[in-house]
Design a protein around this motif. Structure first.
Motif, PDB file in Angstrom:
ATOM      1  N   PRO A   1     -46.327  16.188 -31.609  1.00 18.13           N
ATOM      2  CA  PRO A   1     -46.314  15.290 -30.560  1.00 18.13           C
ATOM      3  C   PRO A   1     -47.648  14.268 -30.335  1.00 18.13           C
ATOM      4  O   PRO A   1     -47.424  12.974 -30.213  1.00 18.13           O
ATOM      5  N   GLU A   2     -48.740  14.836 -30.529  1.00 18.72           N
ATOM      6  CA  GLU A   2     -49.838  14.312 -30.461  1.00 18.72           C
ATOM      7  C   GLU A   2     -49.933  13.366 -31.818  1.00 18.72           C
ATOM      8  O   GLU A   2     -50.522  12.072 -31.520  1.00 18.72           O
ATOM      9  N   CYS A   3     -49.533  13.489 -32.875  1.00 19.67           N
ATOM     10  CA  CYS A   3     -49.554  12.407 -33.953  1.00 19.67           C
ATOM     11  C   CYS A   3     -48.484  11.583 -33.905  1.00 19.67           C
ATOM     12  O   CYS A   3     -48.816  10.329 -34.036  1.00 19.67           O
ATOM     13  N   LEU A   4     -47.263  11.788 -33.408  1.00 14.11           N
ATOM     14  CA  LEU A   4     -46.471  11.152 -33.072  1.00 14.11           C
ATOM     15  C   LEU A   4     -46.826  10.028 -32.139  1.00 14.11           C
ATOM     16  O   LEU A   4     -46.310   8.661 -32.235  1.00 14.11           O
ATOM     17  N   ALA A   5     -47.582  10.301 -31.131  1.00 11.99           N
ATOM     18  CA  ALA A   5     -47.869   9.345 -29.931  1.00 11.99           C
ATOM     19  C   ALA A   5     -48.789   8.359 -30.563  1.00 11.99           C
ATOM     20  O   ALA A   5     -48.997   7.190 -29.872  1.00 11.99           O
ATOM     21  N   VAL A   6     -49.619   8.485 -31.657  1.00  9.70           N
ATOM     22  CA  VAL A   6     -50.269   7.598 -32.183  1.00  9.70           C
ATOM     23  C   VAL A   6     -49.624   6.911 -33.484  1.00  9.70           C
ATOM     24  O   VAL A   6     -50.422   6.328 -34.521  1.00  9.70           O
ATOM     25  N   GLY A   7     -48.452   7.267 -33.946  1.00 10.60           N
ATOM     26  CA  GLY A   7     -47.678   6.700 -34.776  1.00 10.60           C
ATOM     27  C   GLY A   7     -48.112   7.405 -36.231  1.00 10.60           C
ATOM     28  O   GLY A   7     -47.568   6.991 -37.441  1.00 10.60           O
ATOM     29  N   GLU A   8     -48.529   8.450 -36.248  1.00 13.29           N
ATOM     30  CA  GLU A   8     -48.989   9.367 -37.348  1.00 13.29           C
ATOM     31  C   GLU A   8     -47.772  10.369 -37.635  1.00 13.29           C
ATOM     32  O   GLU A   8     -47.174  10.727 -36.701  1.00 13.29           O
ATOM     33  N   THR A   9     -47.527  10.423 -39.210  1.00 10.66           N
ATOM     34  CA  THR A   9     -46.429  11.389 -39.386  1.00 10.66           C
ATOM     35  C   THR A   9     -46.742  12.193 -40.586  1.00 10.66           C
ATOM     36  O   THR A   9     -46.051  12.739 -41.182  1.00 10.66           O
ATOM     37  N   GLY A  10     -48.193  12.319 -40.886  1.00 14.00           N
ATOM     38  CA  GLY A  10     -48.708  13.043 -41.998  1.00 14.00           C
ATOM     39  C   GLY A  10     -49.154  14.322 -41.820  1.00 14.00           C
ATOM     40  O   GLY A  10     -49.799  14.843 -42.712  1.00 14.00           O
ATOM     41  N   TRP A  11     -48.578  15.017 -40.822  1.00 13.75           N
ATOM     42  CA  TRP A  11     -48.763  16.466 -40.797  1.00 13.75           C
ATOM     43  C   TRP A  11     -47.969  17.372 -41.632  1.00 13.75           C
ATOM     44  O   TRP A  11     -47.278  16.888 -42.282  1.00 13.75           O
TER      45      TRP A  11
END
Length: 86
Positions: free
Chosen positions: A22-32
């Motif tokens: 969720p924290e990555c998605l909140a800033v538009g990051e999808t690279g987890w």
């Protein structure tokens, strides 16, 4: 050395439907790379192989000691305090 934190955990938080960090998605990051679940509060976060390392950040911010892998087919748990699989 034996981890005492597992015995202190509350019942495991209910199943979740989160499909990413969720924290990555909140800033538009999808690279987890992989996801982890906090066994104290149920927070889902990305692993240390991911660029943002949100699971470890959650431990440092909240002092919740044990995370579980949220990857299909994996059930291992990690204690950040004791730095070991539990």
């Amino acid at each position: 050395m034996s981890c005492t934190h597992v015995a202190e955990l509350p019942p495991e938080p209910r199943a979740d439907s989160v499909e990413g960090c969720p924290e990555c998605l909140a800033v538009g990051e999808t690279g987890w790379v992989h996801l982890r679940k906090c066994l104290t509060c149920g927070h889902i976060a990305c692993c240390d192989s991911s660029p943002n390392r949100h699971a470890t950040a959650h431990f440092h911010a909240e002092a919740h000691p044990v995370m579980r892998s949220r990857e299909p087919g994996e059930s291992w748990r990690w204690c950040y305090v004791d730095n070991q699989l539990v």
